[in-house]
Design a protein around this motif. Structure first.
Motif, PDB file in Angstrom:
ATOM      1  N   PHE A  59     -10.294   8.316  31.686  1.00  0.00           N
ATOM      2  CA  PHE A  59      -8.800   8.091  33.140  1.00  0.00           C
ATOM      3  C   PHE A  59     -10.085   8.528  34.371  1.00  0.00           C
ATOM      4  N   LYS A  60     -10.767   9.298  33.831  1.00  0.00           N
ATOM      5  CA  LYS A  60     -10.921  10.216  35.284  1.00  0.00           C
ATOM      6  C   LYS A  60     -12.266   9.505  36.022  1.00  0.00           C
ATOM      7  N   LYS A  61     -13.022   8.550  35.389  1.00  0.00           N
ATOM      8  CA  LYS A  61     -13.484   7.171  35.881  1.00  0.00           C
ATOM      9  C   LYS A  61     -12.930   6.283  36.621  1.00  0.00           C
ATOM     10  N   CYS A  62     -11.625   5.776  35.800  1.00  0.00           N
ATOM     11  CA  CYS A  62     -10.636   5.411  36.606  1.00  0.00           C
ATOM     12  C   CYS A  62     -10.385   5.905  38.552  1.00  0.00           C
ATOM     13  N   GLY A  63     -10.752   6.182  38.835  1.00  0.00           N
ATOM     14  CA  GLY A  63     -10.439   7.356  39.851  1.00  0.00           C
ATOM     15  C   GLY A  63      -9.175   6.915  40.260  1.00  0.00           C
ATOM     16  N   GLY A  64      -8.330   7.266  39.183  1.00  0.00           N
ATOM     17  CA  GLY A  64      -6.421   6.966  39.898  1.00  0.00           C
ATOM     18  C   GLY A  64      -5.856   6.112  40.038  1.00  0.00           C
ATOM     19  N   VAL A  65      -6.683   5.029  39.859  1.00  0.00           N
ATOM     20  CA  VAL A  65      -6.347   3.630  40.640  1.00  0.00           C
ATOM     21  C   VAL A  65      -5.699   2.833  38.921  1.00  0.00           C
ATOM     22  N   PRO A  66      -3.679   3.299  39.328  1.00  0.00           N
ATOM     23  CA  PRO A  66      -2.946   2.561  38.072  1.00  0.00           C
ATOM     24  C   PRO A  66      -4.064   0.925  37.824  1.00  0.00           C
ATOM     25  N   LEU A  67      -3.755   0.439  38.200  1.00  0.00           N
ATOM     26  CA  LEU A  67      -4.796  -0.953  37.033  1.00  0.00           C
ATOM     27  C   LEU A  67      -5.495  -0.922  37.066  1.00  0.00           C
ATOM     28  N   ALA A  68      -6.227  -0.411  37.012  1.00  0.00           N
ATOM     29  CA  ALA A  68      -7.946   0.353  36.328  1.00  0.00           C
ATOM     30  C   ALA A  68      -7.731   1.600  34.705  1.00  0.00           C
ATOM     31  N   ILE A  69      -6.575   1.733  34.817  1.00  0.00           N
ATOM     32  CA  ILE A  69      -6.148   2.929  34.141  1.00  0.00           C
ATOM     33  C   ILE A  69      -5.584   2.194  33.614  1.00  0.00           C
ATOM     34  N   SER A  71      -6.340  -0.934  32.546  1.00  0.00           N
ATOM     35  CA  SER A  71      -6.560  -2.328  31.939  1.00  0.00           C
ATOM     36  C   SER A  71      -7.282  -1.791  31.403  1.00  0.00           C
ATOM     37  N   ILE A  72      -7.923   0.038  31.235  1.00  0.00           N
ATOM     38  CA  ILE A  72      -9.108   0.374  29.983  1.00  0.00           C
ATOM     39  C   ILE A  72      -7.925   0.620  28.774  1.00  0.00           C
ATOM     40  N   ALA A  73      -7.086   1.659  29.528  1.00  0.00           N
ATOM     41  CA  ALA A  73      -5.748   1.406  27.819  1.00  0.00           C
ATOM     42  C   ALA A  73      -5.280   0.585  27.278  1.00  0.00           C
ATOM     43  N   SER A  74      -5.964  -0.651  27.480  1.00  0.00           N
ATOM     44  CA  SER A  74      -5.288  -2.065  27.267  1.00  0.00           C
ATOM     45  C   SER A  74      -5.693  -2.296  25.651  1.00  0.00           C
ATOM     46  N   ASP A  92     -16.129   5.702  23.037  1.00  0.00           N
ATOM     47  CA  ASP A  92     -17.343   5.877  23.207  1.00  0.00           C
ATOM     48  C   ASP A  92     -18.638   5.021  24.252  1.00  0.00           C
ATOM     49  N   ASN A  93     -18.405   3.737  23.433  1.00  0.00           N
ATOM     50  CA  ASN A  93     -18.904   2.526  24.191  1.00  0.00           C
ATOM     51  C   ASN A  93     -18.066   2.141  25.464  1.00  0.00           C
ATOM     52  N   ILE A  94     -17.057   2.129  25.179  1.00  0.00           N
ATOM     53  CA  ILE A  94     -16.329   1.728  26.710  1.00  0.00           C
ATOM     54  C   ILE A  94     -16.599   2.949  27.895  1.00  0.00           C
ATOM     55  N   LEU A  95     -16.832   4.116  27.318  1.00  0.00           N
ATOM     56  CA  LEU A  95     -17.140   4.872  27.929  1.00  0.00           C
ATOM     57  C   LEU A  95     -18.120   4.571  28.883  1.00  0.00           C
ATOM     58  N   ARG A 113     -15.949  -4.622  37.001  1.00  0.00           N
ATOM     59  CA  ARG A 113     -16.447  -4.273  36.213  1.00  0.00           C
ATOM     60  C   ARG A 113     -15.995  -3.838  35.468  1.00  0.00           C
ATOM     61  N   ILE A 114     -15.068  -3.137  35.382  1.00  0.00           N
ATOM     62  CA  ILE A 114     -13.801  -2.539  34.615  1.00  0.00           C
ATOM     63  C   ILE A 114     -13.000  -3.393  34.175  1.00  0.00           C
ATOM     64  N   LEU A 115     -12.568  -4.221  35.563  1.00  0.00           N
ATOM     65  CA  LEU A 115     -11.432  -5.665  34.865  1.00  0.00           C
ATOM     66  C   LEU A 115     -12.389  -6.889  33.962  1.00  0.00           C
ATOM     67  N   ALA A 116     -13.421  -6.688  34.178  1.00  0.00           N
ATOM     68  CA  ALA A 116     -14.965  -7.584  33.415  1.00  0.00           C
ATOM     69  C   ALA A 116     -14.068  -7.178  31.468  1.00  0.00           C
ATOM     70  N   PHE A 117     -14.516  -5.284  31.757  1.00  0.00           N
ATOM     71  CA  PHE A 117     -14.283  -5.552  29.723  1.00  0.00           C
ATOM     72  C   PHE A 117     -12.840  -5.790  29.221  1.00  0.00           C
ATOM     73  N   SER A 118     -11.989  -5.857  30.184  1.00  0.00           N
ATOM     74  CA  SER A 118     -10.527  -6.374  29.135  1.00  0.00           C
ATOM     75  C   SER A 118     -11.153  -7.757  29.008  1.00  0.00           C
ATOM     76  N   TYR A 119     -11.611  -9.016  30.220  1.00  0.00           N
ATOM     77  CA  TYR A 119     -11.698 -10.133  29.687  1.00  0.00           C
ATOM     78  C   TYR A 119     -12.480 -10.015  28.288  1.00  0.00           C
ATOM     79  N   TYR A 120     -13.326  -9.576  28.144  1.00  0.00           N
ATOM     80  CA  TYR A 120     -15.108  -9.723  27.712  1.00  0.00           C
ATOM     81  C   TYR A 120     -14.651  -9.043  26.085  1.00  0.00           C
TER      82      TYR A 120
END
Length: 283
Positions: A59-69, A71-74, A92-95, A113-120
């Motif tokens: 969540f630190k790498k999400c930079g405080g951006v709610p959409l990024a947080i 997306s990864i949390a989902s 670990d793989n996501i990180l 790149r963060i959002l694309a992970f949710s797609y893939y």
């Protein structure tokens, strides 16, 4: 109130010296942690000790951006259909995948790149249904039932062994995309069911980019340059935001016999010899 990601637009919207431009700030580490954990863990439960370090790094790498947080949390959501906590190696793989993320001042590419992970991370049938949303304009309210019938007409929904109707299957697809925070529910009724959705502009940017790369759909936007339609081999066409007179926008179907979907949003257009769209399923 006007919201924008472009500073010059916010300044241009100020009609007087009394107008205020509010600069949105990233979430603090505590708020990021609260949002991240709330999305992943059931109410009242806590993060397992073995996941605390890796979750903090994510969540630190999400930079405080709610959409990024979100997306990864989902992706890591323990409330998803399988009801299983994702193993630590998955975290670990996501990180590792999101790299330096947004915390170090990353820009649009890092967010993509963060959002694309949710797609893939989606199963193949949901990838196609989500990619189809690239044909709608930004901020467009997409009615759920209409979208599902479009998916059905395109053949995206395949009935399995269970006795589930195609429309009901489409509803489950729609709900799963909402559960993964890839679409934003709109017009939610008292039972919690959404009658429509929107796509976040950053997610839409990603989908349009992927759609173009995969030749999934051709988007002709009257507000910006688009690639020539006559050379498009895409099976889906989306006409958007054209303010020209009807006589100036003529589309000859003879050069596009492969088109399956044609979607017109806020446009004036005339289609010549439309009967030549021999495989058209959606108009």
């Amino acid at each position: 109130m006007t919201t924008t990601r472009i500073g010059s637009i916010s300044k241009a919207c100020c009609s007087s010296g009394d107008d205020i431009i509010y600069q949105m700030k990233p979430l603090t580490d505590d708020d990021s942690k609260r949002l991240f954990y709330k999305r992943i863990f059931p109410q009242g439960s806590v993060c397992p000790a073995e996941l605390e370090l890796v979750s903090r790094e994510i969540f630190k790498k999400c930079g405080g951006v709610p959409l990024a947080i979100i997306s990864i949390a989902s992706i890591l959501d323990s409330n998803s259909q399988d009801q299983q906590m994702k193993p630590k190696y998955h975290w670990d793989n996501i990180l590792g995948y999101i790299g330096r993320g947004l915390a170090g001042g990353g820009g649009a590419k890092d967010m993509q790149r963060i959002l694309a992970f949710s797609y893939y991370d989606l199963p193949s049938h949901l990838k196609t249904c989500l990619l189809y949303l690239s044909i709608f304009p930004e901020d467009f309210e997409i009615r759920r039932d209409r979208l599902i019938w479009m998916w059905i007409a395109e053949g995206f929904l395949q009935r399995g062994e269970e006795e589930t109707g195609l429309f009901e299957l489409g509803v489950s697809y729609f709900n799963e995309l909402a559960n993964r925070s890839l679409i934003q529910p709109v017009d939610v009724d008292a039972t919690g069911k959404a009658k429509a959705c929107r796509v976040h502009d950053m997610v839409l940017d990603m989908l349009c980019s992927m759609s173009s790369e995969q030749n999934f759909a051709t988007i002709l936007d009257g507000t910006q340059q688009s690639k020539s339609i006559s050379h498009s081999k895409s099976r889906r066409l989306s006409f958007q935001n054209s303010m020209s007179e009807p006589t100036t926008n003529l589309i000859d179907a003879t050069s596009m016999p492969q088109v399956r979907s044609a979607v017109l949003s806020f446009v004036y257009i005339s289609i010549m010899q439309s009967s030549l769209f021999s495989v058209l399923c959606v108009l």
